[in-house]
Design an enzyme around this catalytic site. Structure first.
Site, short mmCIF file in Angstrom:
data_model
loop_
_atom_site.label_atom_id
_atom_site.label_comp_id
_atom_site.label_asym_id
_atom_site.label_seq_id
_atom_site.Cartn_x
_atom_site.Cartn_y
_atom_site.Cartn_z
NE ARG A 94 21.34 15.37 -7.70
CZ ARG A 94 21.08 14.82 -8.87
NH1 ARG A 94 21.87 15.05 -9.89
NH2 ARG A 94 20.03 14.04 -9.04
CD GLU B 73 24.00 12.62 -4.37
OE1 GLU B 73 23.62 11.76 -5.17
OE2 GLU B 73 23.51 12.76 -3.24
NE ARG C 85 28.20 -0.32 -24.62
CZ ARG C 85 28.35 -1.00 -25.77
NH1 ARG C 85 27.96 -0.47 -26.90
NH2 ARG C 85 28.92 -2.19 -25.75
CG HIS D 289 16.83 11.79 1.99
ND1 HIS D 289 16.20 13.00 2.16
CD2 HIS D 289 16.15 11.17 0.98
CE1 HIS D 289 15.21 13.12 1.28
NE2 HIS D 289 15.17 12.02 0.55
CE LYS E 186 16.59 16.02 -7.53
NZ LYS E 186 15.91 14.74 -7.38
CG ASN F 86 21.26 12.93 0.08
OD1 ASN F 86 20.33 12.39 -0.50
ND2 ASN F 86 22.49 12.96 -0.41
CD GLU G 226 11.69 13.62 -0.58
OE1 GLU G 226 12.63 14.45 -0.53
OE2 GLU G 226 11.87 12.40 -0.41
CE LYS H 88 20.79 10.25 -6.35
NZ LYS H 88 21.03 10.95 -5.05
CG HIS I 274 11.65 7.96 0.27
ND1 HIS I 274 12.93 7.62 0.65
CD2 HIS I 274 11.74 9.19 -0.30
CE1 HIS I 274 13.76 8.59 0.32
NE2 HIS I 274 13.07 9.56 -0.26
CG HIS J 106 17.92 6.45 2.83
ND1 HIS J 106 18.91 7.03 2.08
CD2 HIS J 106 16.77 6.60 2.11
CE1 HIS J 106 18.40 7.52 0.96
NE2 HIS J 106 17.10 7.28 0.96
N1 LIG Z 1 15.69 9.27 -8.47
C1 LIG Z 1 15.64 10.13 -7.50
O1 LIG Z 1 16.28 11.17 -7.54
C2 LIG Z 1 14.74 9.83 -6.33
C3 LIG Z 1 14.47 10.81 -5.39
C4 LIG Z 1 13.60 10.50 -4.35
C5 LIG Z 1 13.02 9.25 -4.26
N2 LIG Z 1 13.32 8.31 -5.19
C6 LIG Z 1 12.70 6.99 -5.14
O2 LIG Z 1 11.30 7.14 -5.40
C7 LIG Z 1 10.60 6.05 -4.80
C8 LIG Z 1 9.42 6.57 -4.09
O3 LIG Z 1 8.56 7.22 -5.03
P1 LIG Z 1 6.98 7.30 -4.78
O4 LIG Z 1 6.76 7.81 -3.44
O5 LIG Z 1 6.40 7.98 -5.93
O6 LIG Z 1 6.61 5.74 -4.76
P2 LIG Z 1 5.79 4.81 -5.73
O7 LIG Z 1 6.25 4.90 -7.11
O8 LIG Z 1 5.80 3.46 -5.10
O9 LIG Z 1 4.31 5.42 -5.67
C9 LIG Z 1 3.62 5.38 -4.45
C10 LIG Z 1 2.30 4.64 -4.59
O10 LIG Z 1 1.37 5.50 -5.21
C11 LIG Z 1 0.80 4.88 -6.35
N3 LIG Z 1 0.54 5.96 -7.29
C12 LIG Z 1 1.45 6.76 -7.88
N4 LIG Z 1 0.81 7.72 -8.59
C13 LIG Z 1 -0.50 7.52 -8.43
C14 LIG Z 1 -1.67 8.20 -8.88
N5 LIG Z 1 -1.56 9.34 -9.60
N6 LIG Z 1 -2.87 7.69 -8.57
C15 LIG Z 1 -2.95 6.57 -7.80
N7 LIG Z 1 -1.89 5.91 -7.31
C16 LIG Z 1 -0.69 6.39 -7.62
C17 LIG Z 1 1.80 3.84 -6.77
O11 LIG Z 1 1.19 2.79 -7.47
C18 LIG Z 1 2.36 3.40 -5.43
O12 LIG Z 1 1.52 2.43 -4.89
C19 LIG Z 1 11.62 5.35 -3.91
O13 LIG Z 1 11.99 4.17 -4.52
C20 LIG Z 1 12.78 6.32 -3.83
O14 LIG Z 1 14.03 5.66 -3.67
C21 LIG Z 1 14.17 8.58 -6.21
ZN LIG Z 2 13.68 11.55 -0.83
#
Ligand SMILES: NC(=O)c1ccc[n+]([C@@H]2O[C@H](COP(=O)([O-])OP(=O)(O)OC[C@H]3O[C@@H](n4cnc5c(N)ncnc54)[C@H](O)[C@@H]3O)[C@@H](O)[C@H]2O)c1
Ligand SMILES: [Zn+2]
Ligand SMILES: NC(=O)c1ccc[n+]([C@@H]2O[C@H](COP(=O)([O-])OP(=O)(O)OC[C@H]3O[C@@H](n4cnc5c(N)ncnc54)[C@H](O)[C@@H]3O)[C@@H](O)[C@H]2O)c1
Ligand SMILES: [Zn+2]
Lengths: 374, 374
Positions: free
Chosen positions: B246, B242, B127, B253, B232, B250, B191, B149, B272, B257
């Site tokens: 907050r 949110e 938990r 987004h 952020k 979006n 972003e 999140k 994304h 999305h």
């Molecule tokens: N929690 C939140 O508040 C929030 C906000 C925005 C996005 N997200 C989520 O984040 C995700 C997207 O994140 P992302 O763009 O980082 O995607 P990701 O984690 O898939 O990374 C993108 C790619 O880059 C590679 N990678 C990452 N760091 C690297 C590095 N230093 N060297 C080499 N390769 C590297 C990964 O293996 C992957 O192939 C989505 O699922 C989205 O929904 C969450």
């Molecule tokens: Zn985003």
């Protein structure tokens, strides 16, 4: 606790997460009106199990419909095994498939299994949506439906995965307990008695005198349930996330969980409240052995729980128990263990429980070896 | 924001859930020391993906070991598909199998996928246990690692299952971005620019002048990341769960999305941040069309994002897009829709975004029909 003829309301004080527990007869028939008055426009996913559905689902759906509340029912298999990841996915998919939004609610109609699983789903779908508990077992009414602990089991142990997610409302219909198998009623009664043993000695004494009326229904039952809810509500308000005092609620549970694990969570051999009953007697006996409490108290607890029909010693469990070192392994795996030290709820006498976080494992081992032989 | 040569620290103010984001070069090599200084005795489950592991896992594990921190690594497949229930179970089992306790931590070494999945696991094992983010993508550093999140996707849509679970520490090593594929760097840059467009017009103007230095590394990159984290952090501190402001985060987004869904979350077609880039341009154009903002602002946004190499119009997406009514269905399914009304982040100009919760669906439909034709 406010009383209104045969209806009692206990408030759980948690700031902007506060909520009411309404206790009394006929609340399933009144559920629609109770919910609509508090949350106009809400829609619900009703999660229940096959046993409870057979006896009470139509009545609940009728009550919701009569108040104009849209409800999407989902009936699951009864039993502890339902508290697993697959079924969590199942509930989440059902809620999303019904297109419920954050302000809508998951409604749990059932015992602790349904409540824990549905509450977990309500806590994670859209990162938290509304949640209403309509507990139908005695255990759920006095314990699991109050306090916001939700979760499922893992191959590593019970309740290891979950969230804290408080309900918005709890409706405890004391009539529905009439369809509960007597063995389950007794198991829930162990948790009722637990509140007396923790810090309400006069309540325990009252139960010793009035337990027959609690079993047969009517005002004594309502009073016992309301007292149990109040005790749970107090503990939760004092320590919502179980960092300290709330741990007292685990009286009897470290031993109890170990026995449940040792019997493979097979409800034919041992249900949760039965494990707790044996565990509470063991906790009192172990406290006596550590010279913390009088052995008379342990005898008094054992006598009362045996009188209502609960198992009170390990040899009451059908079939073989594994060796003591396996029981100890289950005790050490219990999540109340922190960084290696054994934590137990012990007692100085009836209604005088306390948390001891320095219990020597070898003492526990020797104690269990002796007890199972006796 | 406090500065220490090339190191900046942004504090996220959330009462007893407050934490630091440390930003600068060389932080992976220093992770063990940073963590041990804050949480002596902690143990970690390190969750990462294959791409990140190849470039940075050994360095991190070496740093943890040098500070006496026990770490159990788990390497998952890269990509959005990893954010699913099966992998959540996988991470939970790994954490429990490593016998970590509540006070121990899940450490996410990776992009937003690893962060969202591991944070969810940290939020539900026992938990809620400790959580440390070591974000390695630009998007994760300025966005997903901050704010708590967490979640996974469902067949009903993205990020529909999860919890709010704040990290205890975020270590954003600006050097690790040198191994990030350029396309991912650009996506994260969308972003960064978003924060300027929401309510920091001077930051957007600074990016227009200095974006090349942000891409190449050094002080401008640190400054851009720190500004993004601060933006952020401010948004999160103002509205942790949110319920209101907050939602400005979006911006771009809802359209974004829908485009991700319309391309089946196929990262070869659209990642994304690319969806967000197109979405932000669309949000500015739609605002202009609603006579809320000048069309010049929309042109300025499109120009800048195109200049850094991001897609900015729907026709930049490879392959066919589904018909507009399908896009509208995705928009309506987006979780920012409440009880049927379309909610969008619109703008009165650069740095003047606001939440509009009464956007007429038919206007959006006509706008999209025109845009995709153009
Ligand atoms: N929690 C939140 O508040 C929030 C906000 C925005 C996005 N997200 C989520 O984040 C995700 C997207 O994140 P992302 O763009 O980082 O995607 P990701 O984690 O898939 O990374 C993108 C790619 O880059 C590679 N990678 C990452 N760091 C690297 C590095 N230093 N060297 C080499 N390769 C590297 C990964 O293996 C992957 O192939 C989505 O699922 C989205 O929904 C969450
Ligand atoms: Zn985003
Ligand atoms: N969340 C908490 O704080 C908390 C506290 C204590 C226990 N629990 C959990 O609660 C669970 C045990 O709860 P339980 O004892 O209610 O088990 P349960 O939900 O399995 O119910 C016991 C049995 O009674 C049946 N039943 C329930 N109500 C009925 C009714 N009115 N009529 C006929 N049949 C009925 C059920 O179908 C089931 O077969 C365990 O999983 C335990 O971990 C949770
Ligand atoms: Zn119990």
């Amino acid at each position: 606790m406010t009383q209104n003829s045969l209806r009692e309301t206990v408030r759980v004080d948690l700031g902007d997460r506060s909520y009411d527990i309404v206790i009394g007869p006929g609340l399933i028939a009144e559920a629609g009106a109770q919910i609509a008055a508090r949350e106009p426009g809400i829609r619900c996913a009703v999660v229940t199990d096959r046993n409870v559905a057979a006896a009470h689902l139509d009545a609940l759906l009728g009550s919701l419909a009569a108040s104009g509340i849209e409800a999407a029912p989902l009936v699951l298999e009864p039993g502890e095994k339902t508290k697993r990841f697959d079924e969590l996915v199942h509930v989440c998919d059902h809620v999303l498939g019904a297109r419920l939004e954050r302000g809508d609610a998951v409604l749990a109609l059932g015992g602790g299994v349904i409540g824990d699983l549905s509450g977990f789903a309500a806590g994670i779908v859209r990162r938290g949506m509304g949640f209403i508990q309509v507990p139908t077992s005695l255990l759920a009414q006095v314990d699991s439906s109050v306090g916001g602990k939700t979760g499922i089991n893992s191959s590593h142990g019970k309740n290891l995965i979950g969230v804290f997610h408080q309900p918005d409302l709890v409706l405890a219909d004391t009539d529905v307990l009439d369809t509960l198998p007597i063995r389950e009623f007794r198991a829930g009664y162990a948790e009722v008695a637990k509140y007396g043993l923790i810090d309400r000695p006069e309540f325990f004494a009252w139960l010793e005198k009035n337990w027959r009326d609690v079993f047969s229904g009517g005002e004594a039952r309502i009073r016992a349930i309301a007292t149990g809810c109040q005790a749970k509500a107090d503990a939760v308000a004092a320590d919502e996330r179980e960092h300290g005092s709330r741990a007292l609620l685990n009286l009897g549970h470290t031993f109890g969980h170990a026995l449940e694990a040792a019997t493979d969570y097979d409800g034919r051999r041992l249900v949760h409240g039965e494990g707790v009953a044996i565990g509470m007697v063991l906790a009192h006996e172990f406290s006596a052995r550590m010279n913390l409490a009088s052995p008379d108290d342990a005898r008094r607890v054992g006598h009362h729980l045996r009188e209502v029909g609960l198992p009170t010693v390990m040899s009451d469990i059908e079939g073989e128990l594994p060796p003591t070192d396996i029981l100890m392994k289950h005790i050490a795996q219990d999540k109340k263990v922190r960084r290696g030290a054994l934590t137990f709820v012990l007692t100085r006498g009836i209604g005088q429980s306390f948390v001891a976080d320095d219990v020597p494992a070898d003492e526990v081992f020797r104690f269990l070896e002796e007890k199972r032989a006796s």
